[in-house]
Structure formats: C-alpha cells, structure tokens
Design a protein around this motif. Structure first.
Motif, mmCIF file in Angstrom:
data_model
loop_
_atom_site.group_PDB
_atom_site.id
_atom_site.type_symbol
_atom_site.label_atom_id
_atom_site.label_comp_id
_atom_site.label_asym_id
_atom_site.label_seq_id
_atom_site.Cartn_x
_atom_site.Cartn_y
_atom_site.Cartn_z
ATOM 1 N N THR A 107 5.925 -0.072 1.398
ATOM 2 C CA THR A 107 7.601 -0.350 1.817
ATOM 3 C C THR A 107 8.024 1.020 0.798
ATOM 4 O O THR A 107 9.629 1.117 1.413
ATOM 5 C CB THR A 107 8.498 -1.037 1.384
ATOM 6 N N ASP A 108 6.972 1.488 0.261
ATOM 7 C CA ASP A 108 8.270 2.963 -0.222
ATOM 8 C C ASP A 108 8.197 2.300 -1.564
ATOM 9 O O ASP A 108 10.273 2.913 -1.639
ATOM 10 C CB ASP A 108 8.525 3.714 0.769
ATOM 11 N N ALA A 109 8.451 0.939 -1.207
ATOM 12 C CA ALA A 109 9.969 0.820 -2.981
ATOM 13 C C ALA A 109 9.361 1.627 -4.238
ATOM 14 O O ALA A 109 8.118 1.695 -4.425
ATOM 15 C CB ALA A 109 9.255 -0.463 -3.427
ATOM 16 N N ALA A 118 0.660 7.871 5.564
ATOM 17 C CA ALA A 118 1.343 7.218 4.582
ATOM 18 C C ALA A 118 3.244 6.682 5.548
ATOM 19 O O ALA A 118 3.665 5.565 4.456
ATOM 20 C CB ALA A 118 2.032 7.729 3.327
ATOM 21 N N HIS A 119 3.573 6.912 6.302
ATOM 22 C CA HIS A 119 4.393 6.457 7.046
ATOM 23 C C HIS A 119 4.410 6.370 8.637
ATOM 24 O O HIS A 119 3.404 7.486 9.463
ATOM 25 C CB HIS A 119 5.797 7.589 6.499
ATOM 26 N N THR A 120 5.748 5.912 9.150
ATOM 27 C CA THR A 120 5.121 6.664 10.707
ATOM 28 C C THR A 120 6.110 7.813 10.777
ATOM 29 O O THR A 120 7.081 8.086 10.077
ATOM 30 C CB THR A 120 6.056 5.319 11.375
ATOM 31 N N SER A 143 0.349 -1.271 0.002
ATOM 32 C CA SER A 143 0.163 -0.124 0.015
ATOM 33 C C SER A 143 0.823 1.502 0.029
ATOM 34 O O SER A 143 0.637 1.973 0.500
ATOM 35 C CB SER A 143 -0.854 -0.284 1.461
ATOM 36 N N HIS A 144 1.768 0.649 -0.171
ATOM 37 C CA HIS A 144 3.075 2.034 -0.270
ATOM 38 C C HIS A 144 3.841 1.787 -1.570
ATOM 39 O O HIS A 144 4.896 1.484 -1.040
ATOM 40 C CB HIS A 144 3.754 3.433 1.128
ATOM 41 N N VAL A 145 4.010 2.128 -2.709
ATOM 42 C CA VAL A 145 5.126 2.287 -3.928
ATOM 43 C C VAL A 145 5.196 3.033 -4.699
ATOM 44 O O VAL A 145 4.174 4.184 -4.454
ATOM 45 C CB VAL A 145 4.721 1.130 -4.941
ATOM 46 N N HIS A 146 5.577 3.413 -5.516
ATOM 47 C CA HIS A 146 5.970 4.877 -6.553
ATOM 48 C C HIS A 146 6.376 3.672 -7.927
ATOM 49 O O HIS A 146 7.758 3.319 -8.005
ATOM 50 C CB HIS A 146 6.585 6.130 -5.617
ATOM 51 N N LEU A 147 5.606 4.667 -8.429
ATOM 52 C CA LEU A 147 6.001 4.244 -10.273
ATOM 53 C C LEU A 147 6.680 5.244 -10.499
ATOM 54 O O LEU A 147 6.299 5.269 -11.771
ATOM 55 C CB LEU A 147 4.629 3.862 -11.186
ATOM 56 N N LEU A 203 -5.671 10.208 -2.893
ATOM 57 C CA LEU A 203 -4.938 11.521 -3.574
ATOM 58 C C LEU A 203 -4.390 11.408 -2.208
ATOM 59 O O LEU A 203 -3.841 10.794 -1.459
ATOM 60 C CB LEU A 203 -6.400 12.601 -3.764
ATOM 61 N N LYS A 204 -3.348 11.844 -2.800
ATOM 62 C CA LYS A 204 -2.186 12.032 -1.757
ATOM 63 C C LYS A 204 -1.687 13.421 -1.176
ATOM 64 O O LYS A 204 -1.212 14.165 -1.519
ATOM 65 C CB LYS A 204 -0.818 11.115 -2.284
ATOM 66 N N LEU A 205 -1.933 13.732 0.019
ATOM 67 C CA LEU A 205 -0.794 15.226 0.443
ATOM 68 C C LEU A 205 0.503 15.169 0.870
ATOM 69 O O LEU A 205 0.301 14.399 2.033
ATOM 70 C CB LEU A 205 -1.867 15.974 1.133
HETATM 71 ZN ZN ZN Z 1 6.544 7.004 -0.520
#
Ligand code: ZN
Length: 419
Positions: free
Chosen positions: A329-331, A259-261, A86-90, A201-203
C-alpha cells in the motif's frame, strides 16, 4: 565479579523466557480456518500454538486443547495466516527515528499502522539508513510490539535523481545521499547495505524529478550493478518504475519486483506481460496510492478514474498472465493505513478473494524465501495468525475487519469493540 553476575543474570533471563514460552499453549477455537489460498476451509476448527509455532491445526474434534491453554475465541470468524504488506516505509514520525523514541510510543504506532490490519510482516522499501534494522532489533528484544520487519534500507536514486516528493531531510539523514553516479559506487553501497542486514535492495528505474526533465531514468549499468550484487546474495531487487522507460530499466537490469503499477506507462501489452512473467517478476499494485494521491492534489475525478483504470488493467493482465502479485500500500509514505480501499480496487481488478489472500500471505512468503516459516497455517510454521470477523469468500472487505492478530504465537492486537 561483575562479569560473573552478568552471566548469571543472562542465564536467569534465558531460563525465565524459556519457561514462559513453553508454560502455556494457546488455542484459537471456534474458527473457520483457511490454511492456505488454495485450501478447502475447515468449517469449525482449532489452531493450537506452542512455543511460537503452530503445533496442530484441524477440525475441532481432532485437536486436543490442553486444559490450561489460553483460549482465543474466533466466534465463528475466519482464521488465516498473518498478512504481509510488501510496500511500506518506516519514515513517518515516530518510526523515522527508531532509536530516539520510547518503546510504547513505537508500539502504539506500529499497532495502529500494521498489527491492527493483520500485518505480521512488512517490507520497508526505503527509509533512512539503519533505521528499519534498529527498529527490528528493538522488536526482537521485546522492547517494542510490532510486525516482523524486512527492509531494503536506503534506496538507490539516479545521479541528480532524488524524487521531488522525497523530503530533503528524513530522520536526521539527507536522502540526496542515496544518489549513485557509477556502477562501482552502486555496487559498493549495495554490498555494504546487505552486509549490514538489508533483506533486499530498491532502485528508482524512473525518478520523478519534475521540471523540464520530468522523469529521470536510472542508467542501466548502475541498475545492473545493484541487481548483480543482490542476486549474488540471494536477495530481491525492487524497482520504482513510474513509466515505460522505468519498467524497461527493471526488466533489462534483471530486477525482480515492480514496486508499483505505472499509470503513465499505459495498458501493458501481451509481449511485455509475457516477458515479466518469464523473468519471474512480481508486482505490488499499490492501487489505492494513486487514488489517494490524486484526490489529495485535487485532480479531476474523470482523470482519477482513467488513471486508476489503467492500473487496474495492468494488475488484471499481470495476474491473468500468472505473475506473482504481492499486496502493498505504500503506507508510511501515504498517511493511509486502512486496507479496505486497496482490497476493493484489487477485487475490481479481477482478483478473487483467494488470489488476494495469496498476495497477502503465501505469494510474498514464497517470493522472498520465507515459505518454510510463513505464509500458511501448517504444523511447524510460525504462529502468525489473523482472526477476521467475517468471511472473505463473501466479501473481500472482511480482510480489513480484524478481530485478533497473533505474531509468533503471541496476541499482539485485540479489537476493542467485542460483539
Ligand atoms: Zn513507496
């Protein structure tokens, strides 16, 4: 004439694909099946797959497997529902330009980054506009092998708040353009992105801009405008928190997912935890991110341990308070795809194997509104499955040791070394 020919060819294709889809069932056999995080394992079971869905699940003696079915032998391993990250970036090449690359190049990258680790669904939480949706369309068209992609499309940064670590150019786009100055501007772009197919959405509640400012908080009215548009559309809002002020922006704007600790925020007190859980907020720990990043920057080991200790406290307290923890993981931002570090840290934060399985399957499926199709192994649901070599009840590292990944009933990953 051309039109008629096109129509004929389209119909022919539909017939062929319908035939192949229904021609042959697939059965995962010889498996220990954990159908849901709270389910009793089936010691020796079978999952029967038909037309991309789960047709039957049960004890090997109870499930009839047609003689011509394709067999996937789990060899005594464990079968669980397909994982969610639930946390990646393409945004790492070649995935930053989904339209520019050959299908097999994208397939190889998506396989080694995601399918190989059991991810059948990923949530891209910020990348260049339109990129994730273009990639999703190529996967749906069968040109590319990859997971099911959800996306927030472009992020929302505060005015003058592009984070320092975000490059100036990303897949042919300038991330600076993601800054928003006013609630009206934010609302208009939020509506446009959702209309164009974004799933949330992400802020940036707190954007790391460096210099004298350090962390720039987002104006609360701008954040509220984004959240209001998303919630009218039934979509979730992720917040990048960074510090206590950023967490306050998330809570006070009514946003949904941290989206993170946030090591900078220190241990989370009881009242804060209660508020987050009452507000139905979710948390993506990304514990390994902090460890990986700090080690890369040469931060002394004692400080790494202290910071990671704070994030583990936050996860442990949030989980104990009953909050929804979602694996991530922010992969794609970090070049770290192996999930074993994150699994080890989550376990060290007090999450047992069932709770970790929940964070990778049922919890995100429910939180993002997909529980009718995903997150469990049950008749009628999508046949998104992971066959693990070992038993995660004995060691959570087994979640990272994937033998097969099936998405929509199709074998999309098979480990090379068979033992
Ligand atoms: Zn990220």
């Amino acid at each position: 004439m051309i039109r008629a020919l096109w129509l004929y060819l389209s119909l022919a294709l539909v017939c062929i694909s319908a035939q192949t889809a229904s021609a042959r069932d697939l059965a995962v056999v010889n498996a220990r099946i954990v159908s849901a995080p709270d389910a009793s394992p089936i010691a020796r079971g079978t999952v029967l797959v038909r037309d991309g869905r789960i047709a039957a699940i049960g004890d090997a003696a109870e499930v009839d497997v047609p003689g011509d079915a394709e067999i996937v032998d789990a060899q005594g391993g464990t079968v669980v529902a397909g994982f969610w990250n639930s946390h990646v970036h393409l945004m790492a090449p070649p995935l930053d330009r989904a339209s520019a690359h050959a299908g097999d190049v994208l397939s190889q990258t998506l396989t080694s980054a995601y399918l190989r680790w059991g991810f059948t669904t990923i949530f891209d939480i910020a990348s260049a506009p339109g990129n994730a949706i273009a990639l999703r369309e190529r996967i749906a068209a069968g040109e590319v092998d990859g997971p099911h992609i959800l996306t927030v499309d472009a992020p929302f940064f505060p005015k003058d708040g592009k984070p320092v670590y975000v490059p100036d150019e990303l897949g042919g786009w300038a991330p600076r353009l993601a800054e928003v100055a006013t609630p009206a501007e934010a609302a208009a772009r939020a509506r446009r992105q959702l209309d164009e197919g974004a799933d949330g959405l992400k802020l940036f509640g707190g954007a790391i801009v460096g210099g004298e400012v350090g962390v720039l908080p987002m104006d609360l009215d701008v954040a509220r405008a984004v959240v209001e548009v998303a919630h009218v559309a039934g979509k979730r809002v992720f917040v990048h928190p960074t510090n206590a002020e950023g967490i306050a922006v998330a809570i006070d704007s009514g946003a949904d997912v941290l989206a993170h600790t946030a090591p900078q925020a220190g241990p989370w007190p009881e009242a804060l935890l209660r508020r987050m859980v009452e507000d139905d907020m979710a948390l993506v720990p990304t514990l390994s991110l902090f460890e990986v990043e700090m080690r890369k920057e040469g931060v002394p080991e004692a400080i790494i341990q202290r910071e990671v200790g704070i994030t583990k406290q936050q996860v442990a307290a949030f989980a104990a308070a009953g909050g929804a923890v979602l694996f991530g993981t922010d992969a794609g931002y970090v070049d770290a795809y192996d999930t074993s570090v994150e699994l080890r840290l989550m376990h060290a934060a007090g999450m047992d194997w069932r709770r970790i399985l929940d964070s990778m399957t049922a919890a995100p499926a429910a939180y993002f509104g997909h529980a009718q199709r995903k997150g469990r192994i049950a008749e009628g649901l999508d046949a998104d499955l992971v066959v693990l070599r070992g038993d995660p009840a004995e060691d959570v590292a087994a979640f990272a040791d994937v033998r097969y990944t099936l998405r929509g009933g199709r074998l999309v990953y098979r480990a090379e070394t068979e033992d």
